[in-house]
Enzyme design. Sequence first.
Site, PDB file in Angstrom:
ATOM      1  N   LYS A  53       0.851  -0.769   6.135  1.00  0.00           N
ATOM      2  CA  LYS A  53       0.116   0.477   6.379  1.00  0.00           C
ATOM      3  C   LYS A  53       0.759   1.255   7.526  1.00  0.00           C
ATOM      4  O   LYS A  53       0.955   2.468   7.437  1.00  0.00           O
ATOM      5  CB  LYS A  53      -1.360   0.166   6.692  1.00  0.00           C
ATOM      6  CG  LYS A  53      -2.129  -0.308   5.463  1.00  0.00           C
ATOM      7  CD  LYS A  53      -3.505  -0.864   5.807  1.00  0.00           C
ATOM      8  CE  LYS A  53      -4.151  -1.506   4.575  1.00  0.00           C
ATOM      9  NZ  LYS A  53      -5.404  -2.194   4.872  1.00  0.00           N
ATOM     10  N   GLN A  97      -8.948  -4.264   9.740  1.00  0.00           N
ATOM     11  CA  GLN A  97      -8.468  -5.117   8.647  1.00  0.00           C
ATOM     12  C   GLN A  97      -9.422  -6.294   8.427  1.00  0.00           C
ATOM     13  O   GLN A  97      -9.757  -7.012   9.372  1.00  0.00           O
ATOM     14  CB  GLN A  97      -7.049  -5.622   8.964  1.00  0.00           C
ATOM     15  CG  GLN A  97      -6.400  -6.398   7.846  1.00  0.00           C
ATOM     16  CD  GLN A  97      -6.140  -5.565   6.591  1.00  0.00           C
ATOM     17  OE1 GLN A  97      -5.722  -4.417   6.664  1.00  0.00           O
ATOM     18  NE2 GLN A  97      -6.409  -6.133   5.428  1.00  0.00           N
ATOM     19  N   ASP A 120     -11.229   4.168   5.378  1.00  0.00           N
ATOM     20  CA  ASP A 120     -11.338   3.112   4.371  1.00  0.00           C
ATOM     21  C   ASP A 120     -12.567   3.333   3.479  1.00  0.00           C
ATOM     22  O   ASP A 120     -12.726   2.658   2.469  1.00  0.00           O
ATOM     23  CB  ASP A 120     -11.476   1.735   5.052  1.00  0.00           C
ATOM     24  CG  ASP A 120     -10.197   0.910   4.952  1.00  0.00           C
ATOM     25  OD1 ASP A 120      -9.350   1.221   4.089  1.00  0.00           O
ATOM     26  OD2 ASP A 120     -10.063  -0.051   5.742  1.00  0.00           O
TER      27      ASP A 120
END
Length: 295
Positions: A53, A97, A120
Amino acid sequence: MFTTINGKKTSEEIKSEIAARVAKIKREGGKIPHLAAILVGNDGASQTYVGAKVKSCEQVGFESTLVRMDADVTEEELLRVVEDINANPEIDGLIVQLPLPKHISVEKVTNLIKPEKDVDGFTPTNVGRMALNWPTYVSATPFGIMELLKRYQIPTSGKHCVVIGRSHIVGSPMSILMARNTDPGNATVTLTHSRTKDLASIAKTADILIVALGKPGFVTADMVKEGAVVIDVGIHRVPDASKKSGFKLVGDVLFDEVAPKCSAITPVPGGVGPMTIASLLYNTLLAAEQQVYRP
Ligand code: NAD
């Protein structure tokens, strides 16, 4: 003959589009999109995902910040870092994460992320907005799948879409997105899961079969209707002595026997996977341009 839905190529196109927009922002002296990622602990897969990412941010010209924390960090300390990033006007998007260590509440952490920075699309506010078909950040994997359906002009209206798996990050949002009054969307959706009876017969009625259950090669040719569109979200490393690495990547679908029955299918690797990062970058661009939550 089936179409292979090339997520790698499509994701590169999306990244080029994003890079062009960033170049324009730079020329006009605007705010460069900035993504922050929090990584807790040393899980190998998580490090790989976060690394990819961050690297993709560089590729499109974004700024990025990686905050690494030890696995034994306290919940309070992690929540404090989230609050700091929430309050930092330089940072447009924040991802934490997953998975997090067991002593940390994923709910508490997710709920603290400012919806305006939740690229997200995991916060209750943004999941709710998605369900209501309001402007929001749609979580990256479902967003990537919708984008593939759109760019490959796969008709979805009035089709029967069967989703296998009901996770918060893939199956459930996919079922909502495919049923919404949008294009792609407007499908008649059946959401199946581990308690579903006679899954094979249900799958066989699907015009569009979206598979996200996390079991290598689970979907076989006898579970798929002739001419169906199959989207394989699963990703697994299986041993393969013929490869230098000693493993190969496979999906939840037995590609070689299922593909000939399909009108279109995503391969693994190179299907849904690459789209996930492209979608995250796109959400971060929207956050920087304040396109979802206008001040
Ligand atoms: P998960 O483990 O959170 O959820 C799996 C779901 O499958 C559950 O809802 C469960 O009820 C259902 N299920 C399990 N066994 C079943 C069975 N026999 N029949 C029907 N349903 C069953 O999984 P997830 O996080 O949604 O991930 C699924 C797969 O997708 C994994 O392989 C994961 O690695 C992959 N994944 C890929 C990406 C990507 O970017 N390509 C992103 C997320 C997840």
